[in-house]
Write a protein that holds these residues in place. Sequence first.
Motif, PDB file in Angstrom:
ATOM      1  N   VAL A   1      63.260  95.615 114.381  1.00 62.08           N
ATOM      2  CA  VAL A   1      62.263  95.904 115.421  1.00 62.08           C
ATOM      3  C   VAL A   1      62.082  97.415 115.552  1.00 62.08           C
ATOM      4  N   TRP A   2      63.204  98.140 115.562  1.00 58.67           N
ATOM      5  CA  TRP A   2      63.119  99.602 115.676  1.00 58.67           C
ATOM      6  C   TRP A   2      62.346 100.180 114.493  1.00 58.67           C
ATOM      7  N   ARG A   3      62.661  99.696 113.311  1.00 55.06           N
ATOM      8  CA  ARG A   3      62.020 100.202 112.083  1.00 55.06           C
ATOM      9  C   ARG A   3      60.516  99.918 112.082  1.00 55.06           C
ATOM     10  N   LEU A   4      60.133  98.745 112.588  1.00 55.32           N
ATOM     11  CA  LEU A   4      58.718  98.377 112.613  1.00 55.32           C
ATOM     12  C   LEU A   4      57.936  99.139 113.675  1.00 55.32           C
ATOM     13  N   THR A   5      58.635  99.676 114.668  1.00 57.89           N
ATOM     14  CA  THR A   5      57.957 100.376 115.765  1.00 57.89           C
ATOM     15  C   THR A   5      58.141 101.888 115.720  1.00 57.89           C
ATOM     16  N   HIS A   6      58.912 102.389 114.750  1.00 56.92           N
ATOM     17  CA  HIS A   6      59.142 103.832 114.625  1.00 56.92           C
ATOM     18  C   HIS A   6      58.991 104.235 113.159  1.00 56.92           C
ATOM     19  N   ARG A   7      58.019 105.071 112.901  1.00 56.38           N
ATOM     20  CA  ARG A   7      57.720 105.489 111.526  1.00 56.38           C
ATOM     21  C   ARG A   7      58.894 106.281 110.948  1.00 56.38           C
ATOM     22  N   PRO A   8      59.320 105.903 109.746  1.00 52.67           N
ATOM     23  CA  PRO A   8      60.388 106.679 109.093  1.00 52.67           C
ATOM     24  C   PRO A   8      59.815 107.952 108.495  1.00 52.67           C
ATOM     25  N   PRO A   9      60.683 108.871 108.092  1.00 56.98           N
ATOM     26  CA  PRO A   9      60.171 110.068 107.414  1.00 56.98           C
ATOM     27  C   PRO A   9      59.455 109.680 106.126  1.00 56.98           C
ATOM     28  N   ALA A  10      58.558 110.528 105.693  1.00 54.56           N
ATOM     29  CA  ALA A  10      57.828 110.275 104.445  1.00 54.56           C
ATOM     30  C   ALA A  10      58.794 110.301 103.268  1.00 54.56           C
ATOM     31  N   ASP A  11      58.437 109.574 102.218  1.00 52.39           N
ATOM     32  CA  ASP A  11      59.238 109.604 100.998  1.00 52.39           C
ATOM     33  C   ASP A  11      59.289 111.026 100.457  1.00 52.39           C
ATOM     34  N   LEU A  12      60.437 111.379  99.907  1.00 53.96           N
ATOM     35  CA  LEU A  12      60.543 112.666  99.228  1.00 53.96           C
ATOM     36  C   LEU A  12      59.830 112.565  97.885  1.00 53.96           C
ATOM     37  N   PRO A  13      59.370 113.687  97.363  1.00 52.68           N
ATOM     38  CA  PRO A  13      58.737 113.642  96.034  1.00 52.68           C
ATOM     39  C   PRO A  13      59.724 113.092  95.000  1.00 52.68           C
ATOM     40  N   ALA A  14      59.290 112.092  94.271  1.00 50.78           N
ATOM     41  CA  ALA A  14      60.124 111.457  93.245  1.00 50.78           C
ATOM     42  C   ALA A  14      59.204 110.679  92.323  1.00 50.78           C
ATOM     43  N   PRO A  15      59.678 110.379  91.125  1.00 54.18           N
ATOM     44  CA  PRO A  15      58.869 109.536  90.236  1.00 54.18           C
ATOM     45  C   PRO A  15      58.545 108.207  90.915  1.00 54.18           C
ATOM     46  N   ARG A  16      57.408 107.656  90.582  1.00 51.56           N
ATOM     47  CA  ARG A  16      56.938 106.404  91.207  1.00 51.56           C
ATOM     48  C   ARG A  16      57.960 105.286  91.054  1.00 51.56           C
ATOM     49  N   TRP A  17      58.614 105.170  89.891  1.00 51.29           N
ATOM     50  CA  TRP A  17      59.579 104.092  89.680  1.00 51.29           C
ATOM     51  C   TRP A  17      60.758 104.218  90.642  1.00 51.29           C
ATOM     52  N   GLN A  18      61.158 105.459  90.967  1.00 49.26           N
ATOM     53  CA  GLN A  18      62.259 105.643  91.909  1.00 49.26           C
ATOM     54  C   GLN A  18      61.846 105.240  93.317  1.00 49.26           C
ATOM     55  N   GLN A  19      60.630 105.586  93.693  1.00 53.37           N
ATOM     56  CA  GLN A  19      60.140 105.185  95.017  1.00 53.37           C
ATOM     57  C   GLN A  19      60.061 103.664  95.117  1.00 53.37           C
ATOM     58  N   LEU A  20      59.537 103.022  94.064  1.00 52.78           N
ATOM     59  CA  LEU A  20      59.459 101.555  94.060  1.00 52.78           C
ATOM     60  C   LEU A  20      60.847 100.926  94.101  1.00 52.78           C
ATOM     61  N   ALA A  21      61.791 101.484  93.348  1.00 51.62           N
ATOM     62  CA  ALA A  21      63.160 100.954  93.342  1.00 51.62           C
ATOM     63  C   ALA A  21      63.802 101.119  94.718  1.00 51.62           C
ATOM     64  N   ALA A  22      63.586 102.268  95.347  1.00 52.04           N
ATOM     65  CA  ALA A  22      64.156 102.503  96.679  1.00 52.04           C
ATOM     66  C   ALA A  22      63.586 101.521  97.695  1.00 52.04           C
ATOM     67  N   HIS A  23      62.276 101.331  97.674  1.00 47.66           N
ATOM     68  CA  HIS A  23      61.654 100.404  98.628  1.00 47.66           C
ATOM     69  C   HIS A  23      62.084  98.964  98.355  1.00 47.66           C
ATOM     70  N   ALA A  24      62.155  98.576  97.096  1.00 47.65           N
ATOM     71  CA  ALA A  24      62.590  97.215  96.759  1.00 47.65           C
ATOM     72  C   ALA A  24      64.032  96.987  97.206  1.00 47.65           C
ATOM     73  N   THR A  25      64.897  97.973  96.997  1.00 44.78           N
ATOM     74  CA  THR A  25      66.291  97.849  97.419  1.00 44.78           C
ATOM     75  C   THR A  25      66.388  97.736  98.931  1.00 44.78           C
ATOM     76  N   HIS A  26      65.637  98.567  99.653  1.00 43.23           N
ATOM     77  CA  HIS A  26      65.661  98.495 101.118  1.00 43.23           C
ATOM     78  C   HIS A  26      65.160  97.145 101.620  1.00 43.23           C
ATOM     79  N   HIS A  27      64.078  96.647 101.039  1.00 43.32           N
ATOM     80  CA  HIS A  27      63.567  95.336 101.458  1.00 43.32           C
ATOM     81  C   HIS A  27      64.587  94.236 101.172  1.00 43.32           C
ATOM     82  N   ALA A  28      65.212  94.287 100.007  1.00 43.47           N
ATOM     83  CA  ALA A  28      66.226  93.281  99.661  1.00 43.47           C
ATOM     84  C   ALA A  28      67.419  93.370 100.605  1.00 43.47           C
ATOM     85  N   LEU A  29      67.843  94.585 100.938  1.00 47.97           N
ATOM     86  CA  LEU A  29      68.961  94.733 101.877  1.00 47.97           C
ATOM     87  C   LEU A  29      68.604  94.154 103.248  1.00 47.97           C
TER      88      LEU A  29
END
Length: 177
Positions: A64-92
């Motif tokens: 609930v907190w995460r859905l109502t409070h914007r996290p910091p923007a992604d740091l500059p990184a290759p697209r595959w790393q950003q996708l891997a990070a988001h996929a890992t967070h969603h899976a967790l």
Amino acid sequence: MNSTERYTGVAIALHWLLALMIVGAFGVGLYMADLPNSLAKLKLYNWHKWAGVTILALSALRLVWRLTHRPPADLPAPRWQQLAAHATHHALYALFFLVPLVGWAYSSAKGFPIVWFGVLPLPDFVPKDEALAELIKPWHESLAWLMALLVVLHVAAAIKHHVIDRDGLLNRMRPGR
């Protein structure tokens, strides 16, 4: 770092509290599984179940907190790393709910109700059914191992960002200012 570069204090507190609880519950789960039947094993099972329900409740609060409070923007990184990070967070996040819910279902199917901290009886998630319990048990164990693997991956990625990339990523979730 300003507030747009760091997570909120509540998000940081929930992250580290859940991290400690998940590691603790996993460790107790590993330890208690091979113990002979005893009062000590029963106490550890109860602690494990209490931790699981607490993790479930705190995960709901964190979501609930995460859905109502914007996290910091992604740091500059290759697209595959950003996708891997988001996929890992969603899976967790999914596993934060699945592991305790499947454990609750297993406990219910075994006929062992959960009384949260010995005070609040929780309803059975499924009816008592030994055959169902035997089907559910490996799911709880496998999902817990999957979560442990993703936690190790998450920690390794954070260390890589801190030691190799030196991009300040770890400071975004570090307690304190």
